[in-house]
Design a protein around this motif. Structure first.
Motif: not given
Length: 286
Positions: A2-8, A90-94, A133-143
């Motif tokens: 999972m950590l490797s994925f977030f570094r992509q 970084k995209e998710i955090i931003w 309110m935005g956690l799920v949409p933010a992560v899902l849209l990035v993925l």
């Protein structure tokens, strides 16, 4: 794993002032509509003659928050937003950082219209609401976008030359590349050119000579050199690169776009997403 994925690598969106303004207004309208029509978070129990106007004001606050995060912040801190170092994490955090800004601004606005106190506890509460309110949409849209971009920029391989059409760059063709002052110049067979890289007021010409890679630095603009190579299979694939498509060995890809691989060179050349069509026209999927 999972950590490797977030570094992509992840593409860094290029939002102009006009596009950001449109996005901000659209987001603000959606927030205002949601608050007025559905009245979440207990606002349906609150009664005030100016209730709808006050709720609509939160839409304006949301629009300002989007503009600050997606445009102003990137202009104030350009070193943080470099695509070569941008990742999924970084995209998710931003995207999630936007909700912290929204929580603060919503609290300040609520205090200004006298519907809530301006305190650390209230800021934390409003930030928490915005976050959940935005956690799920933010992560899902990035993925979803990451998977889409991976599919869009699959690795490519050179197409076989079509006969009887001759190759666009032949040994009989020579390039004459000159600097701005026309005192420095480089003449070489067109088929020996690999790519040209621009850096400020200079361009580095990378080419083959007797099987070895050589470099020549010229004080000139990339646009000037592009005009000197316009008749050949040499194209602008990026704001900083001209490439000889006949010399590309392979094309790799990730969510940020294509990268061109050349013989005898360890590095790769990036392809701007706006220029991906040029590369696709010259290469076929593996």
């Amino acid at each position: 794993m999972m950590l490797s994925f977030f570094r992509q690598p992840y593409p860094l969106s290029e939002l102009t002032l006009s596009r950001t303004l449109v996005l901000s207004v659209l987001f603000g309208v959606i927030i205002a509509f949601t608050l007025i029509v559905f009245q979440p978070f207990g606002s349906y129990n609150w009664h005030d003659p100016s209730k709808n106007l006050i709720l609509a004001g939160y839409g304006l606050v949301a629009a300002v928050s989007v503009f600050l995060n997606f445009y102003a912040l990137r202009r104030l801190l350009p070193t943080l937003f470099v695509e070569a170092r941008w990742t999924v994490a970084k995209e998710i955090i931003w995207n999630l950082a936007h909700f912290g800004t929204a929580g603060f601004l919503c609290t300040a606005y609520g205090a200004a219209v006298k519907v809530m106190p301006f305190s650390l506890a209230q800021i934390s509460y409003m930030t928490m609401i915005a976050f959940f309110m935005g956690l799920v949409p933010a992560v899902l849209l990035v993925l979803i976008n990451y998977v889409f971009m991976l599919q869009r920029y699959k690795p490519l391989t050179p197409l076989p030359h079509k006969e009887p059409a001759p190759p666009l760059a032949t040994p009989a063709q020579d390039l004459l590349l000159t600097s701005e002052n026309e005192k420095d110049a480089l003449t070489l067979p067109a088929h020996n050119l690999l790519f040209i890289e621009a850096d400020d007021n200079y361009c580095t010409v990378v080419y083959l000579e007797q099987g070895s890679v050589h470099k020549k630095l010229l004080r000139t603009s990339l646009s000037r050199l592009e005009s000197q190579t316009s008749a050949l299979n040499i194209v602008r694939c990026h704001r900083s690169y001209l490439v000889n498509l006949d010399k590309v060995e392979s094309v790799s890809g990730n969510a940020q776009g294509y990268r061109l691989h050349f013989p005898h060179t360890p590095g790769t050349v990036p392809v701007a997403r706006a220029s991906s069509g040029v590369v696709k026209a010259a290469f076929a999927p593996i």
